[in-house]
Write an enzyme that holds these catalytic residues in place. Structure first.
Site, PDB file in Angstrom:
ATOM      1  CD  GLU A 138      -3.168  -0.907   2.124  1.00  0.00           C
ATOM      2  OE1 GLU A 138      -3.066  -0.073   3.049  1.00  0.00           O
ATOM      3  OE2 GLU A 138      -4.152  -1.658   1.986  1.00  0.00           O
ATOM      4  CD  GLU A 197      -3.982  -5.659   3.252  1.00  0.00           C
ATOM      5  OE1 GLU A 197      -4.823  -4.939   3.839  1.00  0.00           O
ATOM      6  OE2 GLU A 197      -2.770  -5.426   3.269  1.00  0.00           O
TER       7      GLU A 197
HETATM    8  O1  AHR Z   1      -5.287  -5.582   7.177  1.00  0.00           O
HETATM    9  C1  AHR Z   1      -5.138  -4.425   7.945  1.00  0.00           C
HETATM   10  C2  AHR Z   1      -4.390  -3.320   7.198  1.00  0.00           C
HETATM   11  O2  AHR Z   1      -5.177  -2.861   6.140  1.00  0.00           O
HETATM   12  C3  AHR Z   1      -3.083  -3.690   6.541  1.00  0.00           C
HETATM   13  O3  AHR Z   1      -2.010  -3.623   7.405  1.00  0.00           O
HETATM   14  C4  AHR Z   1      -2.950  -2.660   5.486  1.00  0.00           C
HETATM   15  O4  AHR Z   1      -2.203  -3.120   4.376  1.00  0.00           O
HETATM   16  C5  AHR Z   1      -4.370  -2.296   5.129  1.00  0.00           C
HETATM   17  O5  AHR Z   1      -4.571  -0.935   5.080  1.00  0.00           O
END
Ligand code: AHR
Length: 504
Positions: free
Chosen positions: A173, A292
């Protein structure tokens, strides 16, 4: 009763079911690792300090690949802090989660855990505070067979054989201003490309994931991917997508249609990547690692009082999931399966305690949250190929996603066994819908082998330590197959999986 229908054709194949669709994520965040996976002293801990109850639930969940060690955490992480004798490992501040990292668990412990859990590792390198050299170093440590300083260090630390990690995330990210070492798309694209080239010199066959947008709401959504891929197209295999969904202001109708956003997210990034590829006159296609995704009540987390103490493994973002959340998770899996031609890896975030299907109490039990069930059943039942599943269904109007289908579904077909599995959700909040599936194009007699539905009169019901099996899938009450047509009644706010096998 309202009705929905579709015709399935065994020749209308989207793509194979990708085993990596059923990935998960373990980050050094809150209690995911400490008192989640790892709790020496717990009555059920094994000789390595891993909770065997969590290992058993991980296997039951059907997880195939696990992303590690972050997340936002990785952007400030020094991998070498987590190797060697434990008593010499440093305690560090983790700026991402305002916590203390003891480094009791590092890559060697995680690789042991992954072996026991029977999952592949997807390893993320730090491209926030670090760069090409540190990525090469951790690669040398984990994947180089022997005869170099870092591979010998791994061997001295107890792992004679390399871990053979194939799938690597080039940072996390980095489009997000919250990320330690946040970068512009050009800065990141150049760094990702340089890191990818260096890693490929060490091991040409690696599969490399460039960071895409951390959500489709990012102001740089689309332009970030374009710029990053202009620099890195030839040397990466995947671009990542991240998406979290929650119910905003009691708008359950929009929340239940979250998969519409996921569909749109994937379609947009595929189009973006393909347009870069076309301009570069490349024959190569970039796939998507949706590494994610989940339901996350992020606004509650953002509204909290910021932490002042520096704690080890604090209770952070331990969302408790209800029936509606499970239905949304089931529908997000439908969306991922539907896009199996281009989404070839995905990780639900996260595995234990932190926005997770598995919950634990320190010293106490581990249990399945509601969202565990659609994941476990989908991972267990989806086999063979994903079929194009075009539905004729009633629609409803949502504030966030416009006009959406009340029913969503996808089907898989296993040529070898002849089995067909239909996964379906009903987003209607008050009425059941009868779904009919025309199967006359399939050879042989099919019968209903098993059918499961997750639904409840109380869509807010949850599983708790006191009542861990309050919400579980039950045998679908109204399902039949006759004359080449499957008929199933989908209760309001429900997720179902129906496996059809050759009649015996
Ligand atoms: O999964 C929680 C967080 O969400 C992670 O650390 C990050 O990559 C995302 O913003």
């Amino acid at each position: 009763m309202r009705t929905a229908s579709c015709v399935l054709d065994p020749a209308a194949v989207v793509a194979p079911v990708r085993r990596r669709t059923f990935g998960s994520f373990v980050e050094h965040l809150g209690r995911c690792v400490y008192t989640g996976l790892y709790e020496p002293g717990h009555p059920l801990a094994d000789e390595d300090g891993f909770r065997t109850d969590v290992l058993a639930l991980t296997r039951e969940l059907g997880v195939t690949v696990v992303r590690y060690p972050g997340g936002n955490f990785v952007s400030g992480y020094r991998w070498e802090d987590g190797v060697g004798p434990r008593e010499r490992r440093p305690r560090r501040r983790d700026l991402a989660w305002h916590s203390i990292e003891t480094n009791e668990v590092g890559i060697d412990e995680f690789a042991r855990w992954a072996g026991k859990a029977e999952v592949e590792i997807m390893y993320a390198v730090n491209l926030g505070t670090r760069g090409v050299q540190e990525a090469l170093d951790v690669h040398e440590y984990v994947n180089h067979p022997e005869g170099t300083t870092l591979s010998e260090l791994r061997r001295a630390n107890g792992a004679a054989k390399p871990y053979g990690i194939a799938l690597w995330c080039l940072g996390n990210e980095l489009d997000g201003p919250w990320q330690t070492g946040h970068k512009t798309a050009t800065e990141y694209g150049l760094l990702a490309a340089a890191t990818a080239r260096a890693l490929r010199s060490a091991e040409p066959g690696l599969e490399l994931v460039a960071c895409g947008s951390s959500s489709s709401a990012m102001p740089t959504f689309g332009t970030w991917e374009t710029t990053v891929l202009e620099h890195a197209y030839d040397v990466v295999d995947y671009v990542s997508c991240h998406a979290y969904y929650e119910e905003h202001d009691g708008d359950l109708g929009s929340f239940l249609a979250s998969a519409v956003d996921m569909d749109h997210f994937v379609d947009s990034i595929v189009a973006t990547a393909d347009s870069v590829g076309a301009r570069l006159r490349s024959k190569k296609k970039i796939n998507i690692s949706f590494d994610e995704w989940n339901v996350w009540y992020l606004s509650r987390f953002q509204d909290r009082e910021p932490a002042t103490e520096w704690e080890v493994a604090p209770r952070l973002i331990e969302d408790e999931y209800n029936v509606a959340d499970a239905v949304v998770v089931g529908s997000l899996l439908i969306s991922l399966l539907r896009h199996s031609d281009r989404v070839t890896a995905a990780c639900q975030a996260q595995l234990v305690n932190v926005i997770a299907p598995i919950h634990t109490e320190p010293g106490g039990p581990a249990w399945r949250q509601t969202i565990f069930h659609p994941f476990a059943k989908t991972a267990a039942l989806a086999r063979g190929s994903v079929l194009h599943t075009r539905l004729d269904a009633p629609t409803y109007t949502t504030a966030r996603h416009g006009e959406v289908s009340v029913v969503d579904a996808v089907a898989t077909h296993d040529d070898e066994s002849g089995e067909v599995v239909v996964f379906a959700v009903n987003r209607d909040q008050s009425d059941p819908v009868e779904l009919t599936v025309d199967l006359h194009l399939f050879d042989g007699d099919l019968g209903v082998a098993e059918a499961w539905t997750l639904a409840d009169d109380d869509v807010r019901a949850t599983n708790t330590v006191e009542d861990p099996d309050r919400v579980v899938p039950h045998p679908t009450p109204r399902v039949s197959l006759g004359g080449g047509t499957l008929r199933v009644v989908l209760p309001p706010v429900s997720w179902s999986a129906i496996r059809l096998g050759p009649a015996r």
